[in-house]
Design a protein around this motif. Sequence first.
Motif, PDB file in Angstrom:
ATOM      1  N   ASP A 162       5.114   5.793 -12.356  1.00  0.00           N
ATOM      2  CA  ASP A 162       4.047   4.837 -12.655  1.00  0.00           C
ATOM      3  C   ASP A 162       4.307   4.153 -14.002  1.00  0.00           C
ATOM      4  O   ASP A 162       4.181   2.925 -14.118  1.00  0.00           O
ATOM      5  CB  ASP A 162       2.702   5.556 -12.675  1.00  0.00           C
ATOM      6  CG  ASP A 162       1.544   4.611 -12.938  1.00  0.00           C
ATOM      7  OD1 ASP A 162       1.131   3.915 -11.999  1.00  0.00           O
ATOM      8  OD2 ASP A 162       1.080   4.545 -14.094  1.00  0.00           O
ATOM      9  N   ALA A 163       4.673   4.936 -15.009  1.00  0.00           N
ATOM     10  CA  ALA A 163       4.936   4.354 -16.326  1.00  0.00           C
ATOM     11  C   ALA A 163       6.120   3.401 -16.277  1.00  0.00           C
ATOM     12  O   ALA A 163       6.100   2.318 -16.884  1.00  0.00           O
ATOM     13  CB  ALA A 163       5.183   5.466 -17.344  1.00  0.00           C
ATOM     14  N   ALA A 164       7.162   3.793 -15.536  1.00  0.00           N
ATOM     15  CA  ALA A 164       8.346   2.936 -15.438  1.00  0.00           C
ATOM     16  C   ALA A 164       8.012   1.629 -14.726  1.00  0.00           C
ATOM     17  O   ALA A 164       8.477   0.549 -15.125  1.00  0.00           O
ATOM     18  CB  ALA A 164       9.464   3.672 -14.706  1.00  0.00           C
ATOM     19  N   LEU A 165       7.197   1.711 -13.662  1.00  0.00           N
ATOM     20  CA  LEU A 165       6.827   0.496 -12.941  1.00  0.00           C
ATOM     21  C   LEU A 165       5.979  -0.415 -13.811  1.00  0.00           C
ATOM     22  O   LEU A 165       6.203  -1.645 -13.843  1.00  0.00           O
ATOM     23  CB  LEU A 165       6.077   0.863 -11.659  1.00  0.00           C
ATOM     24  CG  LEU A 165       5.600  -0.316 -10.817  1.00  0.00           C
ATOM     25  CD1 LEU A 165       6.771  -1.180 -10.363  1.00  0.00           C
ATOM     26  CD2 LEU A 165       4.794   0.170  -9.617  1.00  0.00           C
ATOM     27  N   GLN A 166       5.009   0.145 -14.518  1.00  0.00           N
ATOM     28  CA  GLN A 166       4.173  -0.680 -15.380  1.00  0.00           C
ATOM     29  C   GLN A 166       5.016  -1.362 -16.460  1.00  0.00           C
ATOM     30  O   GLN A 166       4.840  -2.547 -16.755  1.00  0.00           O
ATOM     31  CB  GLN A 166       3.087   0.180 -16.031  1.00  0.00           C
ATOM     32  CG  GLN A 166       2.051  -0.624 -16.792  1.00  0.00           C
ATOM     33  CD  GLN A 166       1.286  -1.589 -15.905  1.00  0.00           C
ATOM     34  OE1 GLN A 166       0.648  -1.196 -14.937  1.00  0.00           O
ATOM     35  NE2 GLN A 166       1.358  -2.878 -16.221  1.00  0.00           N
ATOM     36  N   GLY A 167       5.977  -0.608 -17.014  1.00  0.00           N
ATOM     37  CA  GLY A 167       6.856  -1.199 -18.013  1.00  0.00           C
ATOM     38  C   GLY A 167       7.718  -2.308 -17.438  1.00  0.00           C
ATOM     39  O   GLY A 167       7.937  -3.342 -18.088  1.00  0.00           O
TER      40      GLY A 167
ATOM     41  N   ILE B 195      -1.789  -1.135  -3.818  1.00  0.00           N
ATOM     42  CA  ILE B 195      -2.900  -0.189  -3.742  1.00  0.00           C
ATOM     43  C   ILE B 195      -2.333   1.192  -3.424  1.00  0.00           C
ATOM     44  O   ILE B 195      -1.603   1.363  -2.439  1.00  0.00           O
ATOM     45  CB  ILE B 195      -3.901  -0.607  -2.655  1.00  0.00           C
ATOM     46  CG1 ILE B 195      -4.589  -1.915  -3.053  1.00  0.00           C
ATOM     47  CG2 ILE B 195      -4.928   0.488  -2.407  1.00  0.00           C
ATOM     48  CD1 ILE B 195      -5.528  -2.455  -1.986  1.00  0.00           C
ATOM     49  N   GLY B 196      -2.667   2.177  -4.247  1.00  0.00           N
ATOM     50  CA  GLY B 196      -2.209   3.527  -3.978  1.00  0.00           C
ATOM     51  C   GLY B 196      -2.320   4.413  -5.197  1.00  0.00           C
ATOM     52  O   GLY B 196      -2.426   3.923  -6.335  1.00  0.00           O
ATOM     53  N   PRO B 197      -2.310   5.734  -4.999  1.00  0.00           N
ATOM     54  CA  PRO B 197      -2.448   6.679  -6.105  1.00  0.00           C
ATOM     55  C   PRO B 197      -1.377   6.466  -7.174  1.00  0.00           C
ATOM     56  O   PRO B 197      -0.203   6.260  -6.859  1.00  0.00           O
ATOM     57  CB  PRO B 197      -2.288   8.046  -5.428  1.00  0.00           C
ATOM     58  CG  PRO B 197      -2.638   7.812  -3.996  1.00  0.00           C
ATOM     59  CD  PRO B 197      -2.191   6.419  -3.693  1.00  0.00           C
ATOM     60  N   ARG B 198      -1.779   6.556  -8.442  1.00  0.00           N
ATOM     61  CA  ARG B 198      -0.863   6.352  -9.550  1.00  0.00           C
ATOM     62  C   ARG B 198      -0.569   7.630 -10.325  1.00  0.00           C
ATOM     63  O   ARG B 198       0.190   7.590 -11.303  1.00  0.00           O
ATOM     64  CB  ARG B 198      -1.446   5.298 -10.501  1.00  0.00           C
ATOM     65  CG  ARG B 198      -1.686   3.933  -9.851  1.00  0.00           C
ATOM     66  CD  ARG B 198      -2.176   2.914 -10.842  1.00  0.00           C
ATOM     67  NE  ARG B 198      -1.212   2.702 -11.916  1.00  0.00           N
ATOM     68  CZ  ARG B 198      -1.422   1.888 -12.947  1.00  0.00           C
ATOM     69  NH1 ARG B 198      -2.562   1.215 -13.040  1.00  0.00           N
ATOM     70  NH2 ARG B 198      -0.510   1.765 -13.885  1.00  0.00           N
TER      71      ARG B 198
ATOM     72  N   VAL C 252       0.856  -1.188   0.000  1.00  0.00           N
ATOM     73  CA  VAL C 252       0.000   0.000   0.000  1.00  0.00           C
ATOM     74  C   VAL C 252       0.887   1.230   0.000  1.00  0.00           C
ATOM     75  O   VAL C 252       1.788   1.354   0.832  1.00  0.00           O
ATOM     76  CB  VAL C 252      -0.936   0.019   1.222  1.00  0.00           C
ATOM     77  CG1 VAL C 252      -1.768   1.307   1.242  1.00  0.00           C
ATOM     78  CG2 VAL C 252      -1.853  -1.206   1.239  1.00  0.00           C
ATOM     79  N   GLY C 253       0.620   2.140  -0.936  1.00  0.00           N
ATOM     80  CA  GLY C 253       1.376   3.386  -0.974  1.00  0.00           C
ATOM     81  C   GLY C 253       1.364   3.988  -2.364  1.00  0.00           C
ATOM     82  O   GLY C 253       1.109   3.302  -3.372  1.00  0.00           O
ATOM     83  N   THR C 254       1.623   5.279  -2.424  1.00  0.00           N
ATOM     84  CA  THR C 254       1.690   5.998  -3.693  1.00  0.00           C
ATOM     85  C   THR C 254       2.710   5.343  -4.634  1.00  0.00           C
ATOM     86  O   THR C 254       3.765   4.889  -4.190  1.00  0.00           O
ATOM     87  CB  THR C 254       2.101   7.458  -3.429  1.00  0.00           C
ATOM     88  OG1 THR C 254       1.140   8.051  -2.559  1.00  0.00           O
ATOM     89  CG2 THR C 254       2.169   8.254  -4.716  1.00  0.00           C
ATOM     90  N   ILE C 255       2.393   5.298  -5.900  1.00  0.00           N
ATOM     91  CA  ILE C 255       3.373   4.839  -6.887  1.00  0.00           C
ATOM     92  C   ILE C 255       4.353   5.986  -7.112  1.00  0.00           C
ATOM     93  O   ILE C 255       4.063   6.969  -7.804  1.00  0.00           O
ATOM     94  CB  ILE C 255       2.699   4.431  -8.210  1.00  0.00           C
ATOM     95  CG1 ILE C 255       1.601   3.391  -7.958  1.00  0.00           C
ATOM     96  CG2 ILE C 255       3.748   3.892  -9.177  1.00  0.00           C
ATOM     97  CD1 ILE C 255       2.071   2.118  -7.300  1.00  0.00           C
ATOM     98  N   SER C 256       5.501   5.875  -6.481  1.00  0.00           N
ATOM     99  CA  SER C 256       6.521   6.919  -6.545  1.00  0.00           C
ATOM    100  C   SER C 256       7.883   6.274  -6.385  1.00  0.00           C
ATOM    101  O   SER C 256       8.001   5.131  -5.914  1.00  0.00           O
ATOM    102  CB  SER C 256       6.310   7.966  -5.438  1.00  0.00           C
ATOM    103  OG  SER C 256       6.538   7.393  -4.157  1.00  0.00           O
TER     104      SER C 256
END
Length: 358
Positions: free
Chosen positions: A219-224, A209-212, A180-184
């Motif tokens: 966020d884009a780097a994590l999704q990639g 779970i957390g703001p994206r 849980v936490g902001t995607i940062s």
Amino acid sequence: MTKAPLRARLALPGDPATPTGGYVYDRRLMGAAPGAGLDLSLLPLPGGFPTPCGATLAAALGILRAAADADPSPIFIDGLAMGVMPAEALAALPVPVIALHHHPLGMEPGLAPERAAALIASETAALAACAAVLTTSHETAKTLTGRLGVPPEKIAVALPGLDRAPAAPRRGTPPHILGVGTISARKGWDVLARALAQLADLPWTAEIIGPRDREPAADAALQGLIEELGLSPRLRLSGPQPAEALRDAYQGADAFCLPSRYEGFGMVAAEAMAHALPVVTTTAGALPEATGGAALLVPPDDAEALAGALRRVLTDRAEADRMAAASAARAAALPTWEDAARIAAGLIARVTRTEDAA
């Protein structure tokens, strides 16, 4: 005769409902304040902090000045805004100013060195202009004293409160890992993804779970990275969730992971412990203080060590049960929001007495 409550304002930038730890802390502190004999009201500031444009900063300072002119009670200023406000403007306010400091802005991982240095300098000056500082962990208090020069006698520590919760049953098939936490960049979710890739031989699912939308590049780097590592079928980014859904997520988890590179406290780790979840996190910032010896701690940015700790939890039921019991015991020892509000009220009373004496 009924004693009149202490009064203060809490200046908070942007949307007070923002689902991050700092905003949750501020909301819960205001909610618990009446029980501590404190009338703590919201003083809204514009959004855009901690990188406000000139017009936003001028508007925020105008709001503070007008509020101070209209009411002599102290003003808390959340550190997200306070740290970039001119010290001379804070010192000129005709009421006591108290910093509500979650963690130094200049210690956010990933900042360019010159930006980090400028923020530390700005925060140091702004804190010197404050009558007192309320912070959320003893670790952050040590940092404020040792690195930003705040005298210890100006600081009060009010740990985040913790709501009691039922123990999660932890019977997922396959086991479910929750974060849980902001995607940062600061939260280190990329490290978790790399750790999970090393556990491909085990059955598990995972969810963050957390703001994206706070750091779109992160966020884009994590999704990639998730797609590159082939984790998409097993690791889900769920975005922010309402309180009831978040409680359900804790209840449906078998383990909790927070791979942060820095935390001023780590409220979500404590919340996971309230649900008696085994917690795997890092040694960064105040996380050792928050978890109190009940979690498996690994160095930040060490995906191999994180994978090893998660493997222990996923493959050793006795160890997972031991950790769950330790989490529950740690959670029972943590304070309530009413405790935090009493500390805030005591700080206001102290500052007010000092101002009256002067």
